[in-house]
Design a protein around this motif. Sequence first.
Motif, PDB file in Angstrom:
ATOM      1  N   GLY A 285       0.810  -1.204   0.000  1.00 37.49           N
ATOM      2  CA  GLY A 285       0.000   0.000   0.000  1.00 37.49           C
ATOM      3  C   GLY A 285       0.846   1.258   0.000  1.00 37.49           C
ATOM      4  N   ALA A 286       1.876   1.294   0.833  1.00 36.64           N
ATOM      5  CA  ALA A 286       2.746   2.464   0.901  1.00 36.64           C
ATOM      6  C   ALA A 286       3.485   2.676  -0.416  1.00 36.64           C
ATOM      7  CB  ALA A 286       3.743   2.307   2.047  1.00 36.64           C
ATOM      8  N   THR A 287       3.896   1.597  -1.063  1.00 43.43           N
ATOM      9  CA  THR A 287       4.590   1.705  -2.345  1.00 43.43           C
ATOM     10  C   THR A 287       3.674   2.251  -3.425  1.00 43.43           C
ATOM     11  OG1 THR A 287       6.017  -0.174  -1.760  1.00 43.43           O
ATOM     12  CG2 THR A 287       5.894   0.430  -4.088  1.00 43.43           C
ATOM     13  N   LEU A 288       2.442   1.773  -3.472  1.00 40.17           N
ATOM     14  CA  LEU A 288       1.484   2.266  -4.463  1.00 40.17           C
ATOM     15  C   LEU A 288       1.215   3.752  -4.267  1.00 40.17           C
ATOM     16  CD1 LEU A 288      -1.130  -0.659  -4.526  1.00 40.17           C
ATOM     17  CD2 LEU A 288       0.469  -0.031  -6.344  1.00 40.17           C
ATOM     18  N   VAL A 289       1.059   4.169  -3.026  1.00 42.84           N
ATOM     19  CA  VAL A 289       0.817   5.582  -2.736  1.00 42.84           C
ATOM     20  C   VAL A 289       2.019   6.435  -3.139  1.00 42.84           C
ATOM     21  CG1 VAL A 289       0.518   7.258  -0.871  1.00 42.84           C
ATOM     22  CG2 VAL A 289      -0.853   5.175  -0.907  1.00 42.84           C
ATOM     23  N   LEU A 290       3.220   5.962  -2.837  1.00 43.97           N
ATOM     24  CA  LEU A 290       4.431   6.707  -3.168  1.00 43.97           C
ATOM     25  C   LEU A 290       4.585   6.881  -4.679  1.00 43.97           C
ATOM     26  CD1 LEU A 290       7.133   7.992  -2.308  1.00 43.97           C
ATOM     27  CD2 LEU A 290       8.144   5.701  -2.408  1.00 43.97           C
ATOM     28  N   VAL A 291       4.419   5.791  -5.422  1.00 42.66           N
ATOM     29  CA  VAL A 291       4.574   5.850  -6.879  1.00 42.66           C
ATOM     30  C   VAL A 291       3.511   6.747  -7.507  1.00 42.66           C
ATOM     31  CG1 VAL A 291       4.488   4.492  -9.005  1.00 42.66           C
ATOM     32  CG2 VAL A 291       5.704   3.600  -7.018  1.00 42.66           C
ATOM     33  N   ALA A 292       2.256   6.574  -7.086  1.00 36.98           N
ATOM     34  CA  ALA A 292       1.165   7.371  -7.643  1.00 36.98           C
ATOM     35  C   ALA A 292       1.336   8.851  -7.326  1.00 36.98           C
ATOM     36  CB  ALA A 292      -0.177   6.868  -7.119  1.00 36.98           C
ATOM     37  N   THR A 293       1.798   9.168  -6.121  1.00 37.10           N
ATOM     38  CA  THR A 293       2.023  10.570  -5.751  1.00 37.10           C
ATOM     39  C   THR A 293       3.079  11.202  -6.650  1.00 37.10           C
ATOM     40  OG1 THR A 293       1.444  10.129  -3.438  1.00 37.10           O
ATOM     41  CG2 THR A 293       2.685  12.135  -3.889  1.00 37.10           C
ATOM     42  N   GLY A 294       4.147  10.480  -6.898  1.00 41.27           N
ATOM     43  CA  GLY A 294       5.184  10.987  -7.784  1.00 41.27           C
ATOM     44  C   GLY A 294       4.683  11.217  -9.198  1.00 41.27           C
ATOM     45  N   LEU A 295       3.867  10.303  -9.716  1.00 41.71           N
ATOM     46  CA  LEU A 295       3.335  10.442 -11.064  1.00 41.71           C
ATOM     47  C   LEU A 295       2.373  11.622 -11.173  1.00 41.71           C
ATOM     48  CD1 LEU A 295       2.678   6.684 -11.972  1.00 41.71           C
ATOM     49  CD2 LEU A 295       4.540   8.155 -12.786  1.00 41.71           C
ATOM     50  N   ILE A 296       1.547  11.819 -10.158  1.00 40.75           N
ATOM     51  CA  ILE A 296       0.608  12.947 -10.176  1.00 40.75           C
ATOM     52  C   ILE A 296       1.368  14.267 -10.105  1.00 40.75           C
ATOM     53  CG2 ILE A 296      -1.287  14.087  -8.960  1.00 40.75           C
ATOM     54  CD1 ILE A 296      -2.153  11.580 -10.351  1.00 40.75           C
ATOM     55  N   MET A 297       2.449  14.306  -9.355  1.00 42.28           N
ATOM     56  CA  MET A 297       3.243  15.522  -9.255  1.00 42.28           C
ATOM     57  C   MET A 297       3.842  15.931 -10.596  1.00 42.28           C
ATOM     58  SD  MET A 297       5.183  14.954  -5.579  1.00 42.28           S
ATOM     59  CE  MET A 297       6.048  16.528  -5.675  1.00 42.28           C
TER      60      MET A 297
ATOM     61  N   LEU B 166       1.686  19.475  -2.409  1.00 42.67           N
ATOM     62  CA  LEU B 166       1.878  18.064  -2.085  1.00 42.67           C
ATOM     63  C   LEU B 166       0.789  17.531  -1.175  1.00 42.67           C
ATOM     64  CD1 LEU B 166       3.536  15.464  -2.119  1.00 42.67           C
ATOM     65  CD2 LEU B 166       4.936  16.413  -0.263  1.00 42.67           C
ATOM     66  N   ASP B 167       0.347  18.350  -0.192  1.00 42.07           N
ATOM     67  CA  ASP B 167      -0.657  17.839   0.742  1.00 42.07           C
ATOM     68  C   ASP B 167      -1.977  17.529   0.038  1.00 42.07           C
ATOM     69  OD1 ASP B 167      -1.177  20.479   0.214  1.00 42.07           O
ATOM     70  OD2 ASP B 167      -1.740  21.014   2.256  1.00 42.07           O
ATOM     71  N   ARG B 168      -2.348  18.317  -0.986  1.00 37.09           N
ATOM     72  CA  ARG B 168      -3.576  18.050  -1.738  1.00 37.09           C
ATOM     73  C   ARG B 168      -3.418  16.809  -2.620  1.00 37.09           C
ATOM     74  NH1 ARG B 168      -5.757  22.530  -5.180  1.00 37.09           N
ATOM     75  NH2 ARG B 168      -7.720  21.383  -4.906  1.00 37.09           N
ATOM     76  N   ILE B 169      -2.260  16.683  -3.240  1.00 37.87           N
ATOM     77  CA  ILE B 169      -2.007  15.514  -4.095  1.00 37.87           C
ATOM     78  C   ILE B 169      -2.001  14.236  -3.259  1.00 37.87           C
ATOM     79  CG2 ILE B 169      -0.297  14.366  -5.548  1.00 37.87           C
ATOM     80  CD1 ILE B 169       0.540  17.083  -6.589  1.00 37.87           C
ATOM     81  N   LEU B 170      -1.298  14.277  -2.131  1.00 34.12           N
ATOM     82  CA  LEU B 170      -1.223  13.093  -1.264  1.00 34.12           C
ATOM     83  C   LEU B 170      -2.599  12.707  -0.748  1.00 34.12           C
ATOM     84  CD1 LEU B 170       0.659  11.061   0.108  1.00 34.12           C
ATOM     85  CD2 LEU B 170       0.859  12.657   2.026  1.00 34.12           C
ATOM     86  N   PHE B 171      -3.406  13.693  -0.400  1.00 34.02           N
ATOM     87  CA  PHE B 171      -4.761  13.419   0.084  1.00 34.02           C
ATOM     88  C   PHE B 171      -5.567  12.691  -0.982  1.00 34.02           C
ATOM     89  CE2 PHE B 171      -9.170  14.259   1.016  1.00 34.02           C
ATOM     90  CZ  PHE B 171      -9.252  14.237   2.400  1.00 34.02           C
ATOM     91  N   GLU B 172      -5.514  13.192  -2.200  1.00 39.22           N
ATOM     92  CA  GLU B 172      -6.295  12.578  -3.277  1.00 39.22           C
ATOM     93  C   GLU B 172      -5.791  11.181  -3.616  1.00 39.22           C
ATOM     94  OE1 GLU B 172      -9.651  14.590  -5.198  1.00 39.22           O
ATOM     95  OE2 GLU B 172      -8.227  15.127  -3.636  1.00 39.22           O
ATOM     96  N   VAL B 173      -4.484  11.001  -3.586  1.00 30.29           N
ATOM     97  CA  VAL B 173      -3.890   9.700  -3.896  1.00 30.29           C
ATOM     98  C   VAL B 173      -4.273   8.662  -2.848  1.00 30.29           C
ATOM     99  CG1 VAL B 173      -1.697   8.442  -3.990  1.00 30.29           C
ATOM    100  CG2 VAL B 173      -1.977  10.567  -5.274  1.00 30.29           C
ATOM    101  N   ILE B 174      -4.156   9.008  -1.577  1.00 32.80           N
ATOM    102  CA  ILE B 174      -4.516   8.057  -0.523  1.00 32.80           C
ATOM    103  C   ILE B 174      -6.013   7.766  -0.554  1.00 32.80           C
ATOM    104  CG2 ILE B 174      -4.673   7.744   1.985  1.00 32.80           C
ATOM    105  CD1 ILE B 174      -2.039   9.148   2.276  1.00 32.80           C
ATOM    106  N   SER B 175      -6.814   8.775  -0.840  1.00 33.59           N
ATOM    107  CA  SER B 175      -8.255   8.558  -0.958  1.00 33.59           C
ATOM    108  C   SER B 175      -8.574   7.578  -2.076  1.00 33.59           C
ATOM    109  CB  SER B 175      -8.973   9.886  -1.201  1.00 33.59           C
ATOM    110  OG  SER B 175     -10.374   9.704  -1.278  1.00 33.59           O
ATOM    111  N   ALA B 176      -7.830   7.673  -3.188  1.00 33.22           N
ATOM    112  CA  ALA B 176      -8.035   6.747  -4.301  1.00 33.22           C
ATOM    113  C   ALA B 176      -7.573   5.340  -3.933  1.00 33.22           C
ATOM    114  CB  ALA B 176      -7.287   7.242  -5.538  1.00 33.22           C
ATOM    115  N   PHE B 177      -6.388   5.218  -3.335  1.00 36.62           N
ATOM    116  CA  PHE B 177      -5.882   3.899  -2.952  1.00 36.62           C
ATOM    117  C   PHE B 177      -6.795   3.222  -1.931  1.00 36.62           C
ATOM    118  CE2 PHE B 177      -3.689   1.704   0.534  1.00 36.62           C
ATOM    119  CZ  PHE B 177      -3.340   0.531  -0.135  1.00 36.62           C
ATOM    120  N   ALA B 178      -7.246   4.000  -0.947  1.00 33.69           N
ATOM    121  CA  ALA B 178      -8.088   3.450   0.112  1.00 33.69           C
ATOM    122  C   ALA B 178      -9.549   3.355  -0.300  1.00 33.69           C
ATOM    123  CB  ALA B 178      -7.961   4.295   1.376  1.00 33.69           C
ATOM    124  N   THR B 179      -9.843   3.667  -1.561  1.00 32.01           N
ATOM    125  CA  THR B 179     -11.212   3.685  -2.095  1.00 32.01           C
ATOM    126  C   THR B 179     -12.146   4.423  -1.148  1.00 32.01           C
ATOM    127  OG1 THR B 179     -11.901   1.547  -1.141  1.00 32.01           O
ATOM    128  CG2 THR B 179     -10.816   1.496  -3.281  1.00 32.01           C
TER     129      THR B 179
END
Length: 464
Positions: free
Chosen positions: A376-388, A395-408
């Motif tokens: 889970g942490a790896t998926l969030v890290l990779v997706a955050t980098g790609l969105i950036m 970063l805080d808005r991107i991370l929020f959206e990424v974790i929300s997507a991963f955690a459905t």
Amino acid sequence: MTFARTARTRRARDPFRLAIATSRVAKISPALLALAIFLLVALLFTGLLTLPIAAADGRATVLHDAMFTAFSAVTVTGLVSVDTAEHWSFFGELVILLGIQIGGLGIITIALLLSRAVTRSFGVQVRIFAQQGIGASKLGEVQSLLRIVILTTLVLEGVLALVLIPRFIIVEGSFLRGTWDGIFYAVSAFNNAGFAPNPGGIMAYDGDLWITIPVMVGVFVGSLGFPVFLVLMMSRHHWRTWSLHAKLTLTTTTVFLVLGALTWMVLEWSNTDTIGGMTVGEKIYHALFASTMMRSGGFSLTDYGESSPVTLLVTDALMFVGGGSASTAGGIKVTTIAILFLAIVAEAKGDKNVMIFGRTIPQGALRVAISVTFLGATLVLVATGLIMLVSDAPLDRILFEVISAFATCGLSVGLTEELHPAGLYVLTALMFAGRIGPIGLASALAVRRRNLLFRYPDERPVIG
């Protein structure tokens, strides 16, 4: 004539070949079968949402918006790139609702149903896969538990709809519209989807306890998981007869619910853009509602885009944890974080075994918990980098959206509505991976066990 007969014969044999192939995959790799089915279902709903009839203006929806919405529905996430009430027609909303219902049943249930339809039985591998995925304590219970899963889902959704429909009819002033909204919110709430069919979403009913409380209860109950439902139905309030999974799920969920509400309320207490101007009672209620939705509910009575950065960080952590295993909630699951916490406590105390509630947790369960968390942490890290790479958002808005997507989860700061199509495709893949990743990994690890005939000497590396 001979060529025509040969063609007809081949077409007649195609379904049998498909059935044989599906049967082989189900016996060899149930997790792979579940993955393929879930992907095909999501792509099917993507195609339906691209049809002109699915849009309110009668024009075909662009692929990235249709795919994002379809995957968000099937993975019961709730993130949207277009307004659900304004963009989609009744047909489009119906497609979304069906996607939520199918996705809420879960990839395990869908795979079991197809396996049963094709092979007429459940193989050993399929039964082990189901035992891990939906909580059957014995391999022989799979078929009966499958019926319980479907029946429980429909009954609880029906009860929730009966509570909501009268109020929606009164609010909307229309029997048909009120009935539709009641059913939609009931299915969306229980399945932790977060989709809303009305303009403004659940915020439009802020202060209406007849609507918001049942929605909150539906999200909380849906986040517990079917293994917990089964224990509660069989043992009711007799705590000693509950399974370890049920005890861990209910205890950890309650702790996170209370701590999440207290933390969110303290951090947002003076924020006039969220709850700063409310009474004490309203602040407490909004904090409890927010904490419940962090389980993976996706509904929000306040604009998270106006929340403080610290609040977003705390919400990130709670969304990442998610709800109960084999539930409609996402995240790495509360039992996973509970096992990791207990392992840390045991290590700090110098205990060799991880023990709780009179039971010892096997080392294999700890390895699976570590694997799920790391994945889970790896998926969030990779997706955050790609969105950036495709967004200039903080970063805080991107991370929020990424974790929300991963955690459905579906909670949003509004980034998806302004994100580049490439970013939407990244989040689409992340929603899919988040829905099948932890479940699929845990199930696959439960099925695949190697018994090595040798063992290397022990040697402890330096840690820390």
